[in-house]
Write an enzyme that holds these catalytic residues in place. Structure first.
Site, PDB file in Angstrom:
ATOM      1  N   SER A  53       0.966  -1.323  -0.094  1.00  0.00           N
ATOM      2  CA  SER A  53       0.470  -0.129  -0.031  1.00  0.00           C
ATOM      3  C   SER A  53       0.835   1.224  -0.265  1.00  0.00           C
ATOM      4  O   SER A  53       2.530   1.310   1.227  1.00  0.00           O
ATOM      5  CB  SER A  53      -1.158  -0.125   1.362  1.00  0.00           C
ATOM      6  OG  SER A  53      -1.540   1.344   1.659  1.00  0.00           O
ATOM      7  N   TYR A  79      -0.853   2.850  12.922  1.00  0.00           N
ATOM      8  CA  TYR A  79      -0.379   2.637  12.853  1.00  0.00           C
ATOM      9  C   TYR A  79       0.810   0.979  12.436  1.00  0.00           C
ATOM     10  O   TYR A  79       1.605   0.890  12.066  1.00  0.00           O
ATOM     11  CB  TYR A  79       0.339   2.457  14.519  1.00  0.00           C
ATOM     12  CG  TYR A  79       0.997   3.545  15.232  1.00  0.00           C
ATOM     13  CD1 TYR A  79       1.755   3.902  15.169  1.00  0.00           C
ATOM     14  CD2 TYR A  79      -0.586   4.953  15.530  1.00  0.00           C
ATOM     15  CE1 TYR A  79       2.335   5.299  15.326  1.00  0.00           C
ATOM     16  CE2 TYR A  79      -0.127   6.032  15.887  1.00  0.00           C
ATOM     17  CZ  TYR A  79       1.628   6.295  16.103  1.00  0.00           C
ATOM     18  OH  TYR A  79       1.901   7.669  16.167  1.00  0.00           O
TER      19      TYR A  79
HETATM   20  N1  LIG Z   1      -8.336  -1.843  -1.343  1.00  0.00           N
HETATM   21  C1  LIG Z   1      -8.124  -0.576  -1.101  1.00  0.00           C
HETATM   22  O1  LIG Z   1      -7.725   0.364  -0.584  1.00  0.00           O
HETATM   23  C2  LIG Z   1      -6.356  -1.010  -0.685  1.00  0.00           C
HETATM   24  C3  LIG Z   1      -5.492  -0.074  -0.770  1.00  0.00           C
HETATM   25  C4  LIG Z   1      -3.986  -0.261  -0.754  1.00  0.00           C
HETATM   26  C5  LIG Z   1      -3.208  -1.881  -0.721  1.00  0.00           C
HETATM   27  N2  LIG Z   1      -4.166  -2.350  -0.499  1.00  0.00           N
HETATM   28  C6  LIG Z   1      -4.262  -4.104  -0.143  1.00  0.00           C
HETATM   29  O2  LIG Z   1      -5.053  -4.936  -0.902  1.00  0.00           O
HETATM   30  C7  LIG Z   1      -4.747  -6.245  -0.480  1.00  0.00           C
HETATM   31  C8  LIG Z   1      -6.559  -6.632  -1.139  1.00  0.00           C
HETATM   32  O3  LIG Z   1      -6.858  -5.588   0.050  1.00  0.00           O
HETATM   33  P1  LIG Z   1      -9.077  -6.252  -0.473  1.00  0.00           P
HETATM   34  O4  LIG Z   1      -8.959  -4.594  -1.017  1.00  0.00           O
HETATM   35  O5  LIG Z   1      -9.259  -7.174  -1.571  1.00  0.00           O
HETATM   36  O6  LIG Z   1      -9.213  -6.072   0.891  1.00  0.00           O
HETATM   37  P2  LIG Z   1     -10.362  -7.053   0.823  1.00  0.00           P
HETATM   38  O7  LIG Z   1     -11.699  -6.976   0.563  1.00  0.00           O
HETATM   39  O8  LIG Z   1     -10.564  -6.673   2.678  1.00  0.00           O
HETATM   40  O9  LIG Z   1     -10.042  -8.637   1.195  1.00  0.00           O
HETATM   41  C9  LIG Z   1      -9.246  -9.063   1.701  1.00  0.00           C
HETATM   42  C10 LIG Z   1      -8.370 -10.591   1.839  1.00  0.00           C
HETATM   43  O10 LIG Z   1      -7.111 -10.772   2.412  1.00  0.00           O
HETATM   44  C11 LIG Z   1      -8.234 -12.382   2.688  1.00  0.00           C
HETATM   45  N3  LIG Z   1      -7.524 -12.464   4.849  1.00  0.00           N
HETATM   46  C12 LIG Z   1      -7.470 -11.776   5.513  1.00  0.00           C
HETATM   47  N4  LIG Z   1      -6.444 -12.677   6.334  1.00  0.00           N
HETATM   48  C13 LIG Z   1      -6.079 -13.903   5.716  1.00  0.00           C
HETATM   49  C14 LIG Z   1      -5.453 -15.089   6.227  1.00  0.00           C
HETATM   50  N5  LIG Z   1      -5.513 -15.012   7.700  1.00  0.00           N
HETATM   51  N6  LIG Z   1      -5.317 -16.086   5.918  1.00  0.00           N
HETATM   52  C15 LIG Z   1      -5.890 -16.377   4.183  1.00  0.00           C
HETATM   53  N7  LIG Z   1      -6.142 -14.908   3.812  1.00  0.00           N
HETATM   54  C16 LIG Z   1      -6.866 -13.395   4.528  1.00  0.00           C
HETATM   55  C17 LIG Z   1      -9.510 -12.327   2.758  1.00  0.00           C
HETATM   56  O11 LIG Z   1     -10.133 -13.772   3.689  1.00  0.00           O
HETATM   57  P3  LIG Z   1     -11.966 -13.388   4.495  1.00  0.00           P
HETATM   58  O12 LIG Z   1     -12.783 -13.393   3.723  1.00  0.00           O
HETATM   59  O13 LIG Z   1     -11.706 -15.371   4.721  1.00  0.00           O
HETATM   60  O14 LIG Z   1     -11.841 -11.971   5.551  1.00  0.00           O
HETATM   61  C18 LIG Z   1     -10.108 -11.085   1.977  1.00  0.00           C
HETATM   62  O15 LIG Z   1      -9.643 -12.694   0.483  1.00  0.00           O
HETATM   63  C19 LIG Z   1      -4.105  -6.241   1.047  1.00  0.00           C
HETATM   64  O16 LIG Z   1      -3.403  -6.476   1.011  1.00  0.00           O
HETATM   65  C20 LIG Z   1      -4.757  -4.725   1.093  1.00  0.00           C
HETATM   66  O17 LIG Z   1      -3.289  -4.679   1.645  1.00  0.00           O
HETATM   67  C21 LIG Z   1      -5.856  -2.563  -0.391  1.00  0.00           C
END
Ligand SMILES: NC(=O)c1ccc[n+]([C@@H]2O[C@H](COP(=O)([O-])OP(=O)(O)OC[C@H]3O[C@@H](n4cnc5c(N)ncnc54)[C@H](OP(=O)(O)O)[C@@H]3O)[C@@H](O)[C@H]2O)c1
Length: 227
Positions: A133, A147
């Site tokens: 990110s 944090y």
């Molecule tokens: N959306 C944004 O604006 C944004 C911006 C910057 C970076 N990111 C990064 O992009 C990536 C994807 O984010 P997203 O927006 O798609 O988030 P999201 O919709 O909250 O999805 C998160 C995913 O991670 C999985 N996950 C969480 N903990 C886990 C674990 N212990 N083992 C296996 N899977 C796990 C969740 O599974 P469950 O369904 O089982 O919880 C879900 O499939 C993340 O790394 C996030 O930090 C997102």
């Protein structure tokens, strides 16, 4: 290309599976709870064998060992799964949440890359892409707070940079990528871009990753980000 995607049941991970399989890639799509991953299971059923679904909780060592034992080779490891812990502000920090953030966002992707080294070595032009990110950029932190999230993504950035150096001699590339502010459960409905826009643009960056530009902090839309 054979790809492993973590956190593939929703959000950005699910869209990666959609677009990778649509263009003909073989995808091992992982989820903590595959039985409840309805959208992913439907995608797999319609994929003519290109998508398989596997159980993987990246913060559970036993789950990871069982998953890794079933994968012989991989060309792209996409460490996408992540959390945004509500760790509170300074003076009222919830350190359980801080630890969870580091465990899931930083340590688990490194552990999976380490555990899959044999499979990556067996792949062709193998790459590790860790979804980070912009909030993990130290240079870009002009407002403080967050944090657990900021710290864990900054740690992921550093760990990935070391992976890039250590694996370059073997021809394995590693990079972090910022997906943009994306409309998912994490990004919320007011985010700037859709998962479709984010992932189609990120795939261009990921396809262009090689040992030469390994160790980059990529932005979804093209240019590198400051560390
Ligand atoms: N959306 C944004 O604006 C944004 C911006 C910057 C970076 N990111 C990064 O992009 C990536 C994807 O984010 P997203 O927006 O798609 O988030 P999201 O919709 O909250 O999805 C998160 C995913 O991670 C999985 N996950 C969480 N903990 C886990 C674990 N212990 N083992 C296996 N899977 C796990 C969740 O599974 P469950 O369904 O089982 O919880 C879900 O499939 C993340 O790394 C996030 O930090 C997102």
């Amino acid at each position: 290309m054979k790809v492993v995607v973590t956190g593939a049941n929703r959000g950005i991970g699910l869209e990666f599976v959609k677009q990778l399989s649509a263009r003909g890639d073989e995808v091992v799509a992982t989820a903590r709870n595959p039985e409840a991953a309805d959208a992913l299971n439907a995608l797999a059923a319609a994929s003519e064998g290109r998508v398989s679904v596997a159980q993987l909780d990246i913060s559970d060592a036993e789950s990871m060992a069982a998953f890794v034992a079933g994968v012989d080779s991989v060309d792209l490891l996409l460490n996408n799964a992540g959390v945004y812990p509500r760790s509170g502000g300074i003076g009222e920090l919830d350190f359980d949440e801080v630890e969870r953030g580091f465990a899931v966002n930083a340590i688990a992707p490194l552990r999976l890359a380490d555990a899959m080294l044999g499979a990556l070595r067996a792949g062709s032009d193998a790459k590790i892409v860790n979804v980070s990110s912009q909030m993990g950029s130290i240079a870009d932190n002009s407002s403080g707070g967050a944090y657990a999230y900021r710290g864990s993504k900054a740690a992921l950035n550093m760990l990935t940079r070391s992976l890039a150096h250590d694996l370059r001699p073997e021809g394995i590339a590693a990079a972090v990528i910022h997906p943009g502010w994306v409309q998912t459960d994490m990004g919320g409905p007011n985010a700037m871009i859709t998962t479709e826009e984010s992932v189609s643009s990120m795939l261009g960056q990921i396809d262009a990753l090689s040992p030469e530009n390994s160790g980059s902090f990529l932005n979804w839309s093209g240019q590198d980000l400051p560390w």
